[in-house]
Write a protein that holds these residues in place. Structure first.
Motif, short mmCIF file in Angstrom:
data_model
loop_
_atom_site.label_atom_id
_atom_site.label_comp_id
_atom_site.label_asym_id
_atom_site.label_seq_id
_atom_site.Cartn_x
_atom_site.Cartn_y
_atom_site.Cartn_z
N MET A 1 47.06 36.70 30.90
CA MET A 1 46.78 36.08 32.21
C MET A 1 47.09 37.51 33.18
SD MET A 1 49.13 33.46 34.75
CE MET A 1 48.37 31.82 33.79
N ALA A 2 46.16 37.53 34.12
CA ALA A 2 46.03 38.72 35.07
C ALA A 2 47.11 38.50 36.01
CB ALA A 2 44.73 38.82 35.78
N LYS A 3 47.74 39.34 36.75
CA LYS A 3 48.63 39.38 37.74
C LYS A 3 47.82 39.04 39.20
CE LYS A 3 52.32 41.69 40.05
NZ LYS A 3 53.23 43.06 39.77
N LEU A 4 48.26 37.91 39.83
CA LEU A 4 47.66 37.62 41.11
C LEU A 4 48.59 37.74 42.23
CD1 LEU A 4 46.21 33.97 40.38
CD2 LEU A 4 44.86 36.18 40.76
N LEU A 5 48.19 38.52 43.15
CA LEU A 5 49.03 39.20 44.29
C LEU A 5 48.15 38.60 45.60
CD1 LEU A 5 49.39 42.85 43.53
CD2 LEU A 5 50.98 40.90 42.88
N TYR A 6 49.09 37.78 46.24
CA TYR A 6 48.46 37.12 47.39
C TYR A 6 49.69 36.82 48.46
CZ TYR A 6 49.03 32.83 44.85
OH TYR A 6 49.57 31.83 44.09
N SER A 7 49.80 36.97 49.83
CA SER A 7 50.73 36.75 50.71
C SER A 7 50.69 35.19 51.14
CB SER A 7 50.74 37.63 51.63
OG SER A 7 49.56 37.65 52.49
N ILE A 22 40.75 30.66 38.14
CA ILE A 22 39.95 31.06 36.76
C ILE A 22 40.12 32.68 36.57
CG2 ILE A 22 37.57 31.57 36.31
CD1 ILE A 22 38.25 28.55 36.10
N LEU A 23 40.12 33.49 37.55
CA LEU A 23 40.35 34.84 37.36
C LEU A 23 41.72 35.24 36.77
CD1 LEU A 23 38.70 36.65 40.57
CD2 LEU A 23 37.76 36.17 38.32
N GLY A 24 42.68 34.63 37.24
CA GLY A 24 44.23 34.63 36.85
C GLY A 24 44.16 34.16 35.26
N ASP A 25 43.63 33.07 34.91
CA ASP A 25 43.71 32.55 33.57
C ASP A 25 42.83 33.47 32.40
OD1 ASP A 25 45.59 30.76 34.62
OD2 ASP A 25 43.98 29.07 34.46
N TRP A 31 45.44 43.43 33.93
CA TRP A 31 44.53 43.68 35.06
C TRP A 31 45.46 43.07 36.19
CZ3 TRP A 31 38.73 42.78 34.75
CH2 TRP A 31 38.28 43.69 33.74
N THR A 32 45.01 43.41 37.68
CA THR A 32 45.56 42.78 38.95
C THR A 32 44.46 42.29 39.79
OG1 THR A 32 47.18 44.38 38.62
CG2 THR A 32 47.03 43.26 41.00
N VAL A 33 44.66 41.17 40.22
CA VAL A 33 43.56 40.51 41.24
C VAL A 33 44.61 40.41 42.43
CG1 VAL A 33 42.22 38.67 41.82
CG2 VAL A 33 42.53 39.46 39.22
#
Length: 254
Positions: A1-7, A22-25, A31-33
């Motif tokens: 699972m990619a790392k998701l960053l959002y505020s 979808i991208l995170g999974d 990877w980082t999104v």
């Protein structure tokens, strides 16, 4: 699972939340999104960026579009089945990528080892609802094959794009790149309603932070395009310019 960053998840549209999931999974664990940013260069306009993917060797900027139906057009204009037309989003992304690359080269030491002519960032459009890519000839716009994704293919296409443009300098500078991009201002939350109008979706806007456009629904079920001006931070001359336009439109409407 990619790392998701959002505020602020509330600032994301339903299509963006689906895309983030979808991208995170699906993307690799390391990877980082980064989601929902507003980039302003020292000498350029403000650009909204839905997603920034930092892969193994590439930085991929993604503009999510929840557009239904057939899309036709050219390398300049995309025309939708509902009769609306928009500037080709790939052109805006190309300009945003150039601004972003300059911003990163100024702030990430390892990137100065990458030659100026080397492409290590690229802009892409993700169509989350459409069942097919735009019906535009490869001869007219060859970017469609590589830079436009459907949701069902997004993870595989992004990984393939990263491999095809992989640059060693990105992998070496990954931590610094994420830190610099995360510090970019977050995109504010879109309103659910403006006066009596229910907001359906945010529309492409002129490249000025004080102007926003929204597709909206009136209580009588008709649809309107709202243009919203944020005037409080502007100088008097610019404020008067927009107020003149507002008064003219109000007069014509009556």
């Amino acid at each position: 699972m990619a790392k998701l960053l959002y505020s602020e998840e509330e600032a994301m549209t339903p299509g963006e939340r689906l895309t983030a999931s979808i991208l995170g999974d699906g993307l690799p664990d390391h990877w980082t999104v980064i989601c929902n940013k507003m980039f302003t260069s020292n000498h350029g306009p403000t650009r909204e960026i839905d997603f920034i993917v930092i892969g193994d060797g590439s930085i991929i900027l993604i503009d999510e579009k929840s557009w239904r139906g057939r899309i036709t057009g050219s390398d300049q204009i995309w025309s939708r089945e509902d009769g609306s037309s928009h500037y080709n989003p790939l052109n805006k992304l190309d300009r945003t990528v150039r601004m972003m690359v300059g911003h990163l080269r100024d702030r990430v030491p390892h990137l100065d080892q990458i030659p100026e002519y080397t492409e290590f960032a690229i802009g892409c459009v993700l169509l989350t609802i459409s069942a097919e890519k735009p019906k535009i000839s490869h001869d007219i716009d060859p970017r469609l094959d590589r830079q436009v994704f459907l949701l069902k293919d997004a993870v595989a296409d992004i990984i393939a794009l990263d491999k095809s443009g992989s640059t060693e300098g990105v992998a070496k500078a990954r931590t610094d790149i994420v830190d610099v991009l995360w510090q970019i201002k977050s995109r504010p939350k879109s309103p659910a309603k403006i006066n009596e109008f229910e907001i359906i979706e945010t529309l492409p806007s002129p490249p000025y932070p004080e102007i926003k456009r929204y597709l909206s629904r009136h209580p009588d079920d008709s649809r309107r395009v709202l243009t919203v001006y944020e005037l409080t931070s502007l100088g008097d001359v610019n404020r008067q310019f927009y107020l003149r336009e507002y008064e003219a439109l109000k007069y014509l409407g009556e």
